[in-house]
Enzyme design. Structure first.
Site, PDB file in Angstrom:
ATOM      1  N   GLU D  29       0.752  -1.233  -0.023  1.00 47.59           N
ATOM      2  CA  GLU D  29      -0.159  -0.035  -0.088  1.00 47.59           C
ATOM      3  C   GLU D  29       0.817   1.168   0.005  1.00 47.59           C
ATOM      4  OE1 GLU D  29      -2.311  -0.987   3.579  1.00 47.59           O
ATOM      5  OE2 GLU D  29      -2.855  -2.718   2.856  1.00 47.59           O
ATOM      6  N   LEU D  58      -6.030  -2.126  -0.948  1.00 48.07           N
ATOM      7  CA  LEU D  58      -5.980  -2.193   0.373  1.00 48.07           C
ATOM      8  C   LEU D  58      -6.313  -3.496   1.177  1.00 48.07           C
ATOM      9  CD1 LEU D  58      -6.895   1.054   2.613  1.00 48.07           C
ATOM     10  CD2 LEU D  58      -6.123  -1.167   3.755  1.00 48.07           C
ATOM     11  N   GLU D  60      -4.073  -6.785   3.080  1.00 49.88           N
ATOM     12  CA  GLU D  60      -2.898  -7.456   3.538  1.00 49.88           C
ATOM     13  C   GLU D  60      -2.853  -8.739   3.074  1.00 49.88           C
ATOM     14  OE1 GLU D  60      -4.924  -5.196   5.309  1.00 49.88           O
ATOM     15  OE2 GLU D  60      -3.395  -3.437   5.411  1.00 49.88           O
ATOM     16  N   GLN D  82       2.050  -2.191   5.861  1.00 50.68           N
ATOM     17  CA  GLN D  82       2.277  -0.634   6.210  1.00 50.68           C
ATOM     18  C   GLN D  82       2.886  -0.448   7.774  1.00 50.68           C
ATOM     19  OE1 GLN D  82      -0.657   2.767   5.277  1.00 50.68           O
ATOM     20  NE2 GLN D  82       0.613   2.827   3.657  1.00 50.68           N
ATOM     21  N   PHE D  83       2.183  -1.112   8.484  1.00 51.31           N
ATOM     22  CA  PHE D  83       2.382  -1.120   9.995  1.00 51.31           C
ATOM     23  C   PHE D  83       2.296  -2.604  10.522  1.00 51.31           C
ATOM     24  CE2 PHE D  83       1.514   3.297   9.246  1.00 51.31           C
ATOM     25  CZ  PHE D  83       2.454   4.111   9.827  1.00 51.31           C
ATOM     26  N   HIS D 129      -0.455   0.839  15.425  1.00 46.66           N
ATOM     27  CA  HIS D 129       0.853   1.115  14.685  1.00 46.66           C
ATOM     28  C   HIS D 129       2.128   1.137  15.319  1.00 46.66           C
ATOM     29  CE1 HIS D 129      -2.579   3.353  12.301  1.00 46.66           C
ATOM     30  NE2 HIS D 129      -1.645   3.819  11.442  1.00 46.66           N
TER      31      HIS D 129
HETATM   32  C1  LIG Z   1      -5.809  -3.017   7.967  1.00 47.92           C
HETATM   33  C2  LIG Z   1      -5.175  -1.629   7.444  1.00 47.92           C
HETATM   34  N1  LIG Z   1      -4.265  -1.673   6.669  1.00 47.92           N
HETATM   35  C3  LIG Z   1      -3.598  -0.346   6.398  1.00 47.92           C
HETATM   36  C4  LIG Z   1      -3.843   0.637   7.194  1.00 47.92           C
HETATM   37  C5  LIG Z   1      -3.229   2.123   7.039  1.00 47.92           C
HETATM   38  N2  LIG Z   1      -4.224   2.966   6.669  1.00 47.92           N
HETATM   39  C6  LIG Z   1      -4.693   3.855   7.146  1.00 47.92           C
HETATM   40  S1  LIG Z   1      -5.893   4.529   6.460  1.00 47.92           S
HETATM   41  C7  LIG Z   1      -5.356   3.809   4.956  1.00 47.92           C
HETATM   42  C8  LIG Z   1      -6.227   4.345   3.769  1.00 47.92           C
HETATM   43  C9  LIG Z   1      -7.789   4.351   3.760  1.00 47.92           C
HETATM   44  O1  LIG Z   1      -8.624   4.404   2.588  1.00 47.92           O
HETATM   45  P1  LIG Z   1     -10.068   4.655   2.776  1.00 47.92           P
HETATM   46  O2  LIG Z   1     -10.527   3.353   3.127  1.00 47.92           O
HETATM   47  O3  LIG Z   1     -10.269   4.958   1.319  1.00 47.92           O
HETATM   48  O4  LIG Z   1     -10.411   5.680   3.829  1.00 47.92           O
HETATM   49  P2  LIG Z   1      -9.930   7.141   3.644  1.00 47.92           P
HETATM   50  O5  LIG Z   1      -8.453   7.258   4.327  1.00 47.92           O
HETATM   51  O6  LIG Z   1      -9.825   7.533   2.194  1.00 47.92           O
HETATM   52  O7  LIG Z   1     -11.044   7.823   4.460  1.00 47.92           O
HETATM   53  C10 LIG Z   1      -4.554   3.151   5.032  1.00 47.92           C
HETATM   54  C11 LIG Z   1      -3.821   2.347   4.201  1.00 47.92           C
HETATM   55  C12 LIG Z   1      -4.728   0.597   8.314  1.00 47.92           C
HETATM   56  N3  LIG Z   1      -5.218   1.384   8.868  1.00 47.92           N
HETATM   57  N4  LIG Z   1      -5.462  -0.723   8.505  1.00 47.92           N
END
Ligand SMILES: Cc1ncc(C[n+]2csc(CCOP(=O)(O)OP(=O)(O)O)c2C)c(N)n1
Ligand SMILES: Cc1ncc(C[n+]2csc(CCOP(=O)(O)OP(=O)(O)O)c2C)c(N)n1
Ligand SMILES: [Mg+2]
Ligand SMILES: [Mg+2]
Lengths: 353, 322, 353, 322
Positions: D29, D58, D60, D82-83, D129
Site C-alpha cells: 500500500e 488495501l 493485506e 504498512q504497519f 501502529h
Molecule cells: C488494515 C489496515 N491496513 C492499512 C492501514 C493504514 N491506512 C490507514 S488509512 C489507509 C487508507 C484508507 O483509505 P480509505 O478506506 O479510502 O479511507 P480514507 O482514508 O480515504 O478515509 C491506510 C492504508 C490501516 N489503518 N489498516
C-alpha cells in the site's frame, strides 16, 4: 455465442443539490428550514473543528489526526438521523459524524490527543470507538444491529468507511453476513477517491463501489457525497428499510478528501493541485449556504451569528479538552479485563513502585 | 450424575446454559441441523431454533467479528471455529478487536463471548485440522485461554467461560473428545478460570501438561515409575503461576509436555516463570517435550510428531538423573 | 423517487447438453469425436477412482477423502484445456481435475493416504498442492498468473473452489486483485449447493454466485456444471480472453455434490434423499454417454472396453500407491527450509536417536 | 561509504537489489508514487516503473497471498505491510501458506519472498501502529524473522533476506528509522541470517535485545556502569542460541529486553534455552524487562509501556545483586 440472461441489475445514482446550490425540484425532499439550518450549522462546526484539530496537531497539543474536510455532507445528514438506541460505527475520519451524533467534540480531541478515555462515550450513546484497522469494523455493525433485530427492537447500525476499505476481506464478510441475516445495517462508503496515495481505480476494477452490493443481494446506490440533500434522502430511505426489517443497504457517497490523509501525510506527493481545486469548487458547505440564502432561509446576519457562535463553541471545546485530567498509568492495566489478572496486578506494581 | 465423554459434557453445558440464559447464542459453520462436525452442538438447533443456533456463511473473520457486535449489544455468543487451523483467518478480529474492546472503550463496551475450537492432533485428520495455536492467544492481551482435559472440567470450565465477562478462547482437545467417560453432575457448576488442577501429587518431579497431553503425562509418569506432581494447567491465560511454583519449589525438577511447536511455546513461558520465582529450587534444567518446529505432518507421520509417553519418560529420566 | 441509472449489468447462463443427453444445436461447439470421447473416458475414470478412494478409506488404507462424484463435468473439460506452462490451483475436491491435468492418480492416493510426497508434482506440471483452508488459494492463482503476465508469457492459472469459498474474505481479495491487475486467472466456482451441511442460500443472499463478478468489474457467468459441453465452452472462452490479456473470469458451475462432504461426513443428517435423487437424474456422465451413443460416437463395445480398461488402470493405480515407500521421519524436518536450521537438526536427532 | 539512516539503508538495499535482479518486485500500500508512508520505497517507482513497484488494493491478506503466487512462479516479491498491526489480516496467509509451501509440496515449490514491516513503538502513532508481533511468527514454522538495529545491518540483512530461498519476515524498528546515521558501504554485502551480533563485550552480565531496544540496552548498560556483553539477536528465527549460551556461560547473569507483551514473548524462549543449556552457569534468575501484558496504549501512556533504560538498569542491578 447466444446465451440466456440469468439476471439483470441496475445501479442508480442520486444528486439533488448541485455544486451551484441549485435544487432539483423533482427530487427536493422539502425539509423544514430548521432541519436544513441545523445540518448546515453542524457542517460548519465540523469544518472549523477540523481546522482546529490540525492546528492543535501542528502545535503538538494532539497527535496524528485524520481530517474530514470535504466529506461533511456524507456524515452530518446521515449521523443526524440516528435516534436513541441506534449504533454508529466510525472508521477514523468521522469527526463530523461523531459531532452530529451528539458526542462532545472535546472527546474527539481527547482521543486524538492520545487518551483512550476519549473513546468512552456516554451510556446513552452507542458510539463505537474509532477503528483504525481499515475495513474491520463493519462486522461489528452487522453484529450489533443483528442483536437489535433478534430482540425485535427498531434500532439500527450505521457504519462509515472509505473506498479503500472495500478492498479488505472483512468488508466482504460484513456485507455478506448482513445480506444473509438481513440485518438492519447501513453501510455508508465515503468514496473520497483516495486511500492515502492510492487512487480509487487502483482499489477495484468495478466502475462504481455501489455495484458491489449486487454481490450480496442487497440494494446499493451511489449518491453525490457533497450533496447534503442526496445523502439525507438516501440514508433516510435506507434507515426506513432497515427499521422495517428489509435489511441492509450500501450507499456509496461520491466525495473527495480535500486535506491530507492525516497530519502525517503530504498529499501533494501524489495528486495534483488542479484536482484538489476542481473539488473545492464542489464544496459541500458552500452550496448549502448558497441554496439557503437564495431561498430565504439564511441571511448574512445569521451567517455572522453562526460564525461567532461556532468560534465561541470551539474555544469551549478546546478548553474542555485541555482541562481533562491526564490519563493515569493504571489505566492501561485496569481496563483490560473486568478483573485484572494476578500477572497484571504484579506488572502494574512493578512499574508504579 | 451421568457418565459422559468430553464432547457430551460440552454439549450438556451448552444445552443447560442456553436454557438458563436466553442471551446465549451459538453460531458457526455447521453448528445447526448438523450439530457441528464433531456433534458438540447436537440437538441445540432442534431445541432452540434458528435464531439462537445459527449456521453462518463460511467466513471465520465474519463469525468472530459479528459475534463481537452481538456481544456489545447484549448477547453472549458462543462461536464455534470448526478446526484449530481455521482460527487463523479470524486472527485479526480476535487480536485487534475482541481482546481490546473493553480497554479501548475504557470499559464502556465489553465482549462477553466464547470462541470454541476443537484443538490439537491425534485423530489423523487432514492438514490444518490438528494445530495447537495457543501461543498466539496466550501472548495476546485481553483474551483468556482455557482448555479442559476431562469431561468434568469441560462442563465446569465452559459454563465459567460463558459467564465470564471477558472473551474466552475455549480449546477442546479433539483427540480425547470420546476417549473416555467420566461422572459429570447434571447440576449447574463452574470451575474457576485461572486455576490449574493438581491431577496427582508426588515428591520427585513436577510434570506439567494441558489438553490431551495430560493423558500422555499421566501415562509417562506410570511408565517412568516416578512419584510426580502432575499439573493440568487448565487455563493457559491467565496462567496459574502459583500452583506451578509451589510444586516445583517442592520437587526441584520439572518436565513440561506441549503439543505445539517448541520455540516460543507456552512451555517456554512456564520455564521463564520458574526461572523468575524458583530458580534456586531447581535441581535440573526444566525439560520440554514438545511438538517440533515444523509443520504438523499429515497422518503417516503424525504420531512421530506428537509427544509420546516414551519421549516424556525419557525426559523424566534425564531430569531425575541430572 | 426517480433516480438516474448509473449502470446496468447482465449475468448470463449457459447450458448446451441437457440432462436427457440432447444438445442445443445452436450452441453445440461441435468438438471432434476424439475430444468428446477423451473427456468422457476421463470422467469415467474419475468416477471409479472416486468410488475406489472411498472404499480404500473405509478399509483404512487412506485417510479422510473428499469425493468428487457429480462434479466431474465441472473439472474434466476445464482442466483438460490447460497446456504446458499453465497452472492449476485446486481446493480439496479436485480428483477429476487433477487426473485430467495429467497427474498420476496414485499421487492423489498418496496425498490422501497421509504423505506429503503425494503433493510433489512433476517439474513440468504446475499443480499446486491441495489447499485445505477454504478460499485461501485463489490468491495464489492470481499471483502465479500475474507473474506469467509480467513475463509476457501466455500461461494462465485456473483455480477451483466451492460455493462456500465465496464467503471468505480471501475470495474477495483474490477476485479484486485479479480485476485490478487484469491477471489471466480463471475462477471456477463449483456451486454444488452445499458447504458441508450449509445450503447455498445460507452462504449469500445473492441470487447467483456468478453475479459476484460485477463487484470486481470482471466477466462472470453461470453454466450448467453437469454439462460437459457448457463447461468446455465457457472455460475455453475464458482461457482465450485470459491469454489475450483481457483478464480474469468467474465461472459459476451449477452442480451438485452427490456423495458425502468427505468420508467423515454423513450427508443424510442435513439433506433429503429426494434432493439427491433428483440430482442423480442430472448425472454429468450419463448424459454424455447418451449423447455420444445417439450420435454414433460410442457403442456398447467401446463402453465395455472402456470399463475393462478403466478397471485395469484402477488396479494399477492402487498397486502403484501401495508400493510407494513409506514417508520417512526425516521428511518432516528436511523440507521446511532449503537448509534445515540448527534447531531442526537437533530436534530431528533427538527424535530419531 | 555514506552516512545513512536505517531507512535510507533499507531504501538503498531495495534500489540496488532491484537493479541487480530483475525478478525482485516491491508491492504494498502506497509503496509507489508516494514512496511508502515512511519513504522506505522512495524513488523505486520512478526508477523501476509500475510493473515492478506496485501499489496494491488495501488488503493485506491479498498482498501476501498474491506475493506467494508471484514467488512460486519466479518472482522475488518484497511486500510491504504498512504497519505492524496490519500484519494480522495477513496472518492466515503467512502461517497457513507462506511458511508451508516448501514442506507441503516436498520441495516442488518454495517461496522466496520478503515481507517488510515497520515495527514497534516509540513514535506516538495511533493504535495498531506500534505493535511488536514477533512471537506469532517466531513460533510459526517455516518463516524466518529478522530485525536490524543499525543502518549497516539493515542493508546487509535485507539483501540477505531477499536472496534467502525461504520466506523472511523483515521487521524494521520504526523508532530508529531516522534516529542516527552510520557509515554504510555502497557496495553489495550481506549479513548472514541466523547470527546474532555482539554489540559490546563484557564480563559481568549479558544483556540481550533486538530492534530499537538494543539502544535501550546500550543506554542502560552505560547508566548501570556494568561490564556487559550486549547481544543484538538480529535474527529472531532461527535464533542464534550458541551466541547466547556462550555469553551467559561466561557471565552467569542475563537481562533480556523485549518490547512485546511479556507472556510468551521471545524472551521466554531465550530463557528456556538458557535453562536447557546453561542452567548451572546461572548466578541469578534471568530477568525480563518487557512491554506489559496489556494493549500498547495510545501516545500519552506509550512511554510508560515501553521498556526504559531505567527499568533495564533496575533489572541489571537486581540481577547483579542477586
Ligand atoms: C488494515 C489496515 N491496513 C492499512 C492501514 C493504514 N491506512 C490507514 S488509512 C489507509 C487508507 C484508507 O483509505 P480509505 O478506506 O479510502 O479511507 P480514507 O482514508 O480515504 O478515509 C491506510 C492504508 C490501516 N489503518 N489498516
Ligand atoms: C477456512 C476454513 N474453514 C473451514 C473449513 C472446514 N471445511 C472444509 S470444507 C468446508 C465446506 C466447503 O464448502 P464449499 O466451498 O462449498 O466446497 P465443497 O466442500 O462443497 O466442495 C468446510 C467448512 C476449512 N477447510 N477451511
Ligand atoms: Mg478513501
Ligand atoms: Mg459446496
Amino acid at each position: 455465442m447466444p446465451r440466456k440472461t440469468l439476471a439483470t441489475f441496475r445501479v442508480s445514482s442520486l444528486s439533488i443539490l448541485d455544486a451551484a446550490g441549485k435544487v432539483d425540484p423533482n427530487l427536493d425532499p422539502k425539509l423544514p428550514a430548521k432541519t436544513l439550518q441545523q445540518m448546515y450549522s453542524l457542517m460548519v462546526l465540523a469544518r472549523v473543528f477540523d481546522d482546529k484539530a490540525i492546528a492543535l496537531q501542528r502545535q503538538g497539543r494532539i497527535g496524528t489526526y485524520a481530517p474530514v474536510k470535504g466529506q461533511e455532507a456524507c456524515q452530518v445528514p446521515s449521523a443526524l438521523q440516528l435516534t436513541k438506541g441506534d449504533w454508529l460505527f466510525p472508521a477514523f475520519r468521522e469527526a463530523a459524524a461523531t459531532i452530529a451524533f451528539g458526542i462532545p467534540p472535546e472527546r474527539l480531541l481527547q482521543y486524538w490527543g492520545g487518551d483512550e478515555q476519549g473513546s468512552k462515550c456516554a451510556a446513552d450513546k452507542n458510539l463505537f470507538p474509532v477503528s483504525i484497522p481499515v475495513g474491520s469494523h463493519m462486522l461489528h455493525a452487522v453484529g450489533a444491529s443483528w442483536a437489535a433485530k433478534l430482540r425485535k427492537e427498531k434500532a439500527i447500525a450505521l457504519t462509515y468507511f472509505g473506498d479503500g476499505a472495500t478492498s479488505e476481506g472483512d468488508f466482504h464478510e460484513a456485507m455478506n453476513f448482513a445480506g444473509v441475516f438481513k440485518t438492519p445495517t447501513i453501510f455508508l462508503c465515503q468514496n473520497n477517491q483516495w486511500a492515502i496515495s492510492v487512487p480509487r481505480e487502483r482499489q477495484t476494477a468495478a466502475a462504481s463501489l455501489a455495484q458491489k452490493a449486487i454481490a450480496y443481494g442487497i440494494p446499493g446506490m451511489q449518491v453525490d457525497g457533497n450533496d447534503m440533500l442526496a445523502v439525507y434522502v438516501a440514508t433516510k430511505e435506507a434507515i426506513a428499510r432497515a427499521r422495517a426489517g428489509e435489511g441492509p443497504t450500501l450507499i456509496e457517497c461520491f466525495t473527495y478528501r480535500i486535506g491530507d490523509h492525516t497530519t502525517s501525510d503530504d498529499a501533494t506527493r501524489y495528486r495534483t493541485n488542479k484536482e484538489v481545486a476542481s473539488w473545492k469548487k464542489k464544496d459541500p458547505i458552500d452550496r448549502v449556504r448558497t441554496y439557503l440564502s437564495a431561498n430565504n432561509m439564511w441571511d448574512e446576519n445569521q451567517e455572522k451569528q453562526l460564525q461567532l457562535n461556532t468560534a465561541a463553541q470551539l474555544d469551549k471545546i478546546v478548553q474542555a479538552y485541555e482541562t481533562f485530567p491526564k490519563p493515569k498509568i493504571n489505566d492501561m492495566f485496569d481496563y483490560l479485563y473486568a478483573q485484572p489478572t494476578q500477572e497484571l496486578v504484579q506488572q502494574k506494581q512493578e512499574l508504579t513502585s | 450424575m451421568t457418565n459422559l465423554t468430553l464432547i457430551q459434557a460440552v454439549n450438556q453445558a451448552l444445552q443447560q446454559e442456553m436454557k438458563r440464559d436466553p442471551t446465549v447464542m451459538v453460531l458457526g459453520e455447521d453448528v445447526g441441523k448438523n450439530g457441528g462436525v464433531f456433534r458438540a452442538t447436537e440437538g441445540l438447533w432442534q431445541a432452540f431454533g434458528d435464531e439462537r443456533v445459527v449456521d453462518t456463511p463460511l467466513a471465520e473473520s465474519g463469525i468472530v467479528g459479528v459475534s463481537l457486535g452481538l456481544a456489545v449489544n447484549g448477547f453472549k455468543p458462543v462461536a464455534e471455529i470448526q478446526f484449530d487451523g481455521f482460527l487463523a483467518p479470524a486472527f485479526d478480529q480476535v487480536i485487534s478487536h475482541v481482546g481490546r474492546i473493553r480497554n479501548r472503550s475504557r470499559g464502556r463496551f465489553h465482549a462477553q463471548l466464547v470462541i470454541r475450537v476443537p484443538y490439537g492432533g491425534g485423530i489423523h485428520a487432514p492438514e490444518h485440522h490438528s494445530e495447537s495455536p495457543e501461543t498466539y492467544f496466550v501472548h495476546t492481551p485481553g483474551i483468556k485461554v482455557v482448555i479442559p482435559s476431562t469431561p468434568y472440567d469441560a462442563k465446569g470450565l465452559l459454563l465459567a467461560a460463558i459467564r465470564d465477562p471477558d472473551p474466552v478462547l475455549f480449546f477442546e482437545p479433539k483427540k480425547i473428545y470420546r476417549a473416555f467417560r467420566q461422572e459429570v453432575p447434571e447440576t449447574d457448576y463452574t470451575i474457576p478460570i485461572g486455576k490449574a488442577r493438581l491431577v496427582k501429587q508426588g515428591h520427585d518431579i513436577t510434570v506439567i501438561a494441558w489438553g490431551a497431553q495430560v493423558r500422555t503425562a499421566e501415562q509417562a509418569v506410570v511408565q517412568a515409575k516416578v512419584d510426580a506432581d502432575i499439573i493440568d494447567l487448565r487455563t493457559l491465560s491467565p496462567l496459574d503461576t502459583d500452583t506451578v511454583i509451589n510444586s516445583v519449589t517442592k520437587t526441584g525438577r520439572c518436565v513440561i509436555v506441549q503439543e505445539a511447536p517448541k520455540t516460543c511455546g507456552l512451555a517456554a513461558e512456564v520455564i521463564a516463570r520458574i526461572n523468575e520465582r524458583a530458580l534456586l529450587s531447581l535441581e535440573a534444567p526444566v525439560a520440554r517435550v514438545t511438538g517440533f518446529d515444523t509443520v504438523m505432518p499429515l497422518s503417516r507421520l503424525e504420531d512421530s510428531y506428537l509427544p509420546s509417553p516414551e519421549r516424556v519418560v525419557k525426559a523424566i529420566k534425564k531430569t531425575m538423573e541430572f
